[in-house]
Motif scaffolding. Structure first.
Motif, PDB file in Angstrom:
ATOM      1  N   ALA A 179       0.884  -0.984  -0.144  1.00 28.12           N
ATOM      2  CA  ALA A 179       0.126  -0.083  -0.116  1.00 28.12           C
ATOM      3  C   ALA A 179       0.950   1.491   0.100  1.00 28.12           C
ATOM      4  CB  ALA A 179      -0.754  -0.084   1.199  1.00 28.12           C
ATOM      5  N   PHE A 180       2.100   1.176   0.813  1.00 28.94           N
ATOM      6  CA  PHE A 180       2.845   2.422   0.732  1.00 28.94           C
ATOM      7  C   PHE A 180       3.499   2.508  -0.608  1.00 28.94           C
ATOM      8  CE2 PHE A 180       7.316   3.531   0.726  1.00 28.94           C
ATOM      9  CZ  PHE A 180       7.292   4.748   1.178  1.00 28.94           C
ATOM     10  N   HIS A 181       3.907   1.604  -1.196  1.00 24.22           N
ATOM     11  CA  HIS A 181       4.360   1.641  -2.744  1.00 24.22           C
ATOM     12  C   HIS A 181       3.277   2.060  -3.574  1.00 24.22           C
ATOM     13  CE1 HIS A 181       8.453  -0.125  -2.700  1.00 24.22           C
ATOM     14  NE2 HIS A 181       8.284  -0.430  -1.458  1.00 24.22           N
ATOM     15  N   ASN A 182       1.982   1.790  -3.231  1.00 22.14           N
ATOM     16  CA  ASN A 182       0.955   2.066  -4.275  1.00 22.14           C
ATOM     17  C   ASN A 182       0.662   3.609  -4.052  1.00 22.14           C
ATOM     18  OD1 ASN A 182      -0.407   1.108  -6.513  1.00 22.14           O
ATOM     19  ND2 ASN A 182      -2.293   1.215  -5.170  1.00 22.14           N
ATOM     20  N   SER A 183       1.002   4.129  -2.904  1.00 23.07           N
ATOM     21  CA  SER A 183       0.417   5.599  -2.976  1.00 23.07           C
ATOM     22  C   SER A 183       1.468   6.815  -2.336  1.00 23.07           C
ATOM     23  CB  SER A 183      -0.503   5.316  -1.639  1.00 23.07           C
ATOM     24  OG  SER A 183       0.097   4.825  -0.482  1.00 23.07           O
ATOM     25  N   ALA A 184       2.494   6.342  -2.037  1.00 18.27           N
ATOM     26  CA  ALA A 184       3.498   7.395  -1.302  1.00 18.27           C
ATOM     27  C   ALA A 184       3.788   8.460  -2.419  1.00 18.27           C
ATOM     28  CB  ALA A 184       4.823   6.640  -0.854  1.00 18.27           C
ATOM     29  N   GLY A 185       3.572   9.726  -1.915  1.00 19.36           N
ATOM     30  CA  GLY A 185       4.161  10.699  -2.847  1.00 19.36           C
ATOM     31  C   GLY A 185       3.401  12.252  -2.269  1.00 19.36           C
ATOM     32  N   ASP A 186       3.690  13.312  -3.259  1.00 20.07           N
ATOM     33  CA  ASP A 186       3.144  14.320  -2.830  1.00 20.07           C
ATOM     34  C   ASP A 186       2.167  14.947  -4.003  1.00 20.07           C
ATOM     35  OD1 ASP A 186       5.239  15.125  -4.769  1.00 20.07           O
ATOM     36  OD2 ASP A 186       6.424  16.152  -3.375  1.00 20.07           O
ATOM     37  N   ASP A 188       3.111  14.705  -7.228  1.00 19.90           N
ATOM     38  CA  ASP A 188       3.901  14.994  -8.487  1.00 19.90           C
ATOM     39  C   ASP A 188       3.941  13.789  -9.175  1.00 19.90           C
ATOM     40  OD1 ASP A 188       5.957  15.314 -10.618  1.00 19.90           O
ATOM     41  OD2 ASP A 188       7.287  15.955  -9.076  1.00 19.90           O
ATOM     42  N   SER A 189       3.152  13.652 -10.226  1.00 19.31           N
ATOM     43  CA  SER A 189       3.018  12.234 -11.036  1.00 19.31           C
ATOM     44  C   SER A 189       4.511  11.782 -11.547  1.00 19.31           C
ATOM     45  CB  SER A 189       2.090  12.478 -12.155  1.00 19.31           C
ATOM     46  OG  SER A 189       2.291  13.417 -13.028  1.00 19.31           O
ATOM     47  N   GLU A 190       5.224  12.667 -11.707  1.00 19.64           N
ATOM     48  CA  GLU A 190       6.421  12.132 -12.483  1.00 19.64           C
ATOM     49  C   GLU A 190       7.680  11.705 -11.523  1.00 19.64           C
ATOM     50  OE1 GLU A 190       8.605  15.259 -14.830  1.00 19.64           O
ATOM     51  OE2 GLU A 190       6.863  15.214 -16.188  1.00 19.64           O
ATOM     52  N   ASN A 191       7.251  11.912 -10.094  1.00 13.26           N
ATOM     53  CA  ASN A 191       8.247  11.436  -9.105  1.00 13.26           C
ATOM     54  C   ASN A 191       7.481  10.773  -7.980  1.00 13.26           C
ATOM     55  OD1 ASN A 191      10.850  12.632 -10.151  1.00 13.26           O
ATOM     56  ND2 ASN A 191       9.701  14.348  -9.780  1.00 13.26           N
ATOM     57  N   ASP A 192       6.208  10.562  -7.940  1.00 15.48           N
ATOM     58  CA  ASP A 192       5.568   9.643  -6.614  1.00 15.48           C
ATOM     59  C   ASP A 192       6.148   8.206  -7.033  1.00 15.48           C
ATOM     60  OD1 ASP A 192       4.283  11.937  -5.839  1.00 15.48           O
ATOM     61  OD2 ASP A 192       2.550  11.416  -6.688  1.00 15.48           O
ATOM     62  N   LEU A 193       5.856   7.276  -6.040  1.00 13.10           N
ATOM     63  CA  LEU A 193       6.151   5.851  -6.254  1.00 13.10           C
ATOM     64  C   LEU A 193       5.535   5.267  -7.358  1.00 13.10           C
ATOM     65  CD1 LEU A 193       8.061   6.367  -3.646  1.00 13.10           C
ATOM     66  CD2 LEU A 193       7.303   4.281  -2.977  1.00 13.10           C
ATOM     67  N   ILE A 194       4.374   5.725  -7.740  1.00 12.91           N
ATOM     68  CA  ILE A 194       3.637   5.361  -8.653  1.00 12.91           C
ATOM     69  C   ILE A 194       3.786   6.527  -9.713  1.00 12.91           C
ATOM     70  CG2 ILE A 194       1.376   4.678  -9.886  1.00 12.91           C
ATOM     71  CD1 ILE A 194       2.419   2.348  -8.227  1.00 12.91           C
ATOM     72  N   MET A 195       4.571   6.071 -10.769  1.00 17.20           N
ATOM     73  CA  MET A 195       4.689   7.243 -11.632  1.00 17.20           C
ATOM     74  C   MET A 195       4.493   7.255 -12.982  1.00 17.20           C
ATOM     75  SD  MET A 195       7.346   6.379 -13.777  1.00 17.20           S
ATOM     76  CE  MET A 195       8.568   7.696 -14.159  1.00 17.20           C
ATOM     77  N   SER A 196       4.406   8.559 -13.648  1.00 19.53           N
ATOM     78  CA  SER A 196       4.227   8.413 -15.004  1.00 19.53           C
ATOM     79  C   SER A 196       4.898   9.718 -15.609  1.00 19.53           C
ATOM     80  CB  SER A 196       2.462   8.346 -15.439  1.00 19.53           C
ATOM     81  OG  SER A 196       2.578   8.493 -16.811  1.00 19.53           O
ATOM     82  N   ARG A 197       5.510   9.622 -16.891  1.00 19.32           N
ATOM     83  CA  ARG A 197       6.273  10.518 -17.475  1.00 19.32           C
ATOM     84  C   ARG A 197       5.982  10.510 -19.068  1.00 19.32           C
ATOM     85  NH1 ARG A 197      12.226  11.137 -14.702  1.00 19.32           N
ATOM     86  NH2 ARG A 197      11.443  11.420 -12.377  1.00 19.32           N
ATOM     87  N   TRP A 198       5.735  11.519 -19.724  1.00 17.26           N
ATOM     88  CA  TRP A 198       5.678  11.749 -21.003  1.00 17.26           C
ATOM     89  C   TRP A 198       4.547  10.789 -21.821  1.00 17.26           C
ATOM     90  CZ3 TRP A 198      10.956  10.508 -19.685  1.00 17.26           C
ATOM     91  CH2 TRP A 198      11.428  11.225 -18.966  1.00 17.26           C
ATOM     92  N   GLY A 199       3.816   9.956 -21.095  1.00 16.16           N
ATOM     93  CA  GLY A 199       3.054   9.095 -21.611  1.00 16.16           C
ATOM     94  C   GLY A 199       4.047   7.784 -22.139  1.00 16.16           C
ATOM     95  N   ILE A 200       5.258   7.884 -21.835  1.00 11.62           N
ATOM     96  CA  ILE A 200       5.993   6.729 -22.224  1.00 11.62           C
ATOM     97  C   ILE A 200       6.605   5.952 -21.111  1.00 11.62           C
ATOM     98  CG2 ILE A 200       8.179   6.352 -23.502  1.00 11.62           C
ATOM     99  CD1 ILE A 200       8.017   9.125 -24.804  1.00 11.62           C
ATOM    100  N   LEU A 201       7.104   6.509 -20.107  1.00  9.49           N
ATOM    101  CA  LEU A 201       7.432   5.936 -18.912  1.00  9.49           C
ATOM    102  C   LEU A 201       6.547   5.564 -17.818  1.00  9.49           C
ATOM    103  CD1 LEU A 201      11.216   7.121 -18.589  1.00  9.49           C
ATOM    104  CD2 LEU A 201      10.576   4.945 -19.385  1.00  9.49           C
TER     105      LEU A 201
END
Length: 236
Positions: A179-186, A188-201
């Motif tokens: 649950a921590f790995h699925n939710s930790a962050g602030d 910022d979708s590019e750097n939260d533990l569940i991340m997403s960048r540029w529609g690629i990564l």
């Protein structure tokens, strides 16, 4: 390009791994297995290079991969071998020290490999110009983030999320750690533990190795394929 936590428990330890990769990189939907001498190795398979980012052998050895070493570098593909193959080949050696001293790291892209073995918890860091080995106290928690994807500032921020969460004295169960790995962050979708960048990564999956005295619970959740696999394995 990943995030990894290590938490010792009364009965063993728990590795939990968020895999951050290209969203179109093909992977297995379930754990695969292969024999290595008297041992069996279990791992989710990267179907592009046929290696893995995390693996467990039933003699209670775990290996977990993060892309990037200590130094920044410019990619110069093609490389001789996928880093995921290195994970599986690390089990060919008697212990992490033997792997470090005898493996041919030439022509392999930079990586960080954590190995938990009966001889201890070791980090093998491969940079283009050198490869080093470091031993950790297996009784202490830790978090690692890929150096190729996250700046030092972001890595430090993620460490604070982890230490703040631990300071709340949560039950250190496999589910709570996931649950921590699925939710930790602030936010910022590019750097939260569940991340997403540029529609690629993005974070493709969460894989966990939860070891108790006599068995291990392996859990693998693939977000892209919306699949899940869980396997309980007896320790030799």
């Amino acid at each position: 390009m990943c995030t990894l936590t290590y938490i010792p428990t009364k009965e063993g330890y728990i590795f939990t791994h968020n895999r951050d990769e290209r969203s179109n990189r093909p992977t297995s939907k379930s754990f695969q297995s292969t024999k290595n001498g008297q041992r069996t190795i279990y791992y989710p398979e990267d179907l592009e290079a046929h290696g893995s980012w995390i693996a467990f052998a039933d003699d209670n050895t775990s290996a977990c991969l993060l892309n990037g070493g200590n130094k920044t570098y410019v990619r110069k593909a093609p490389y001789r071998k996928s880093r995921g193959i290195v994970v599986l080949e690390s089990f060919d050696f008697e212990n992490p020290a033997a792997f470090y001293h005898n493996y041919d790291f030439e022509g392999i892209e930079s990586f960080t490999l954590l190995i938990l073995h009966s001889s201890g918890l070791f980090q093998i860091t491969h940079d283009i110009e050198e490869t080093t080995i470091q031993e950790y106290n297996p009784q202490k928690t830790n978090i690692w983030s890929s150096t190729t994807l996250y700046t030092k500032e972001v890595r430090d921020k993620r460490r604070k999320w982890f230490t703040d969460w631990l300071a709340q004295s949560p039950e250190l169960s496999p589910a709570n750690i996931q649950a921590f790995h699925n939710s930790a962050g602030d936010g910022d979708s590019e750097n939260d533990l569940i991340m997403s960048r540029w529609g690629i990564l993005q974070t493709l999956s969460i894989t966990q190795i939860a070891v108790s005295e006599q068995s291990v619970l392996l859990t693998y959740r693939d977000f892209i394929q919306q699949s899940a696999d869980q396997k309980e394995v007896s320790i030799l």
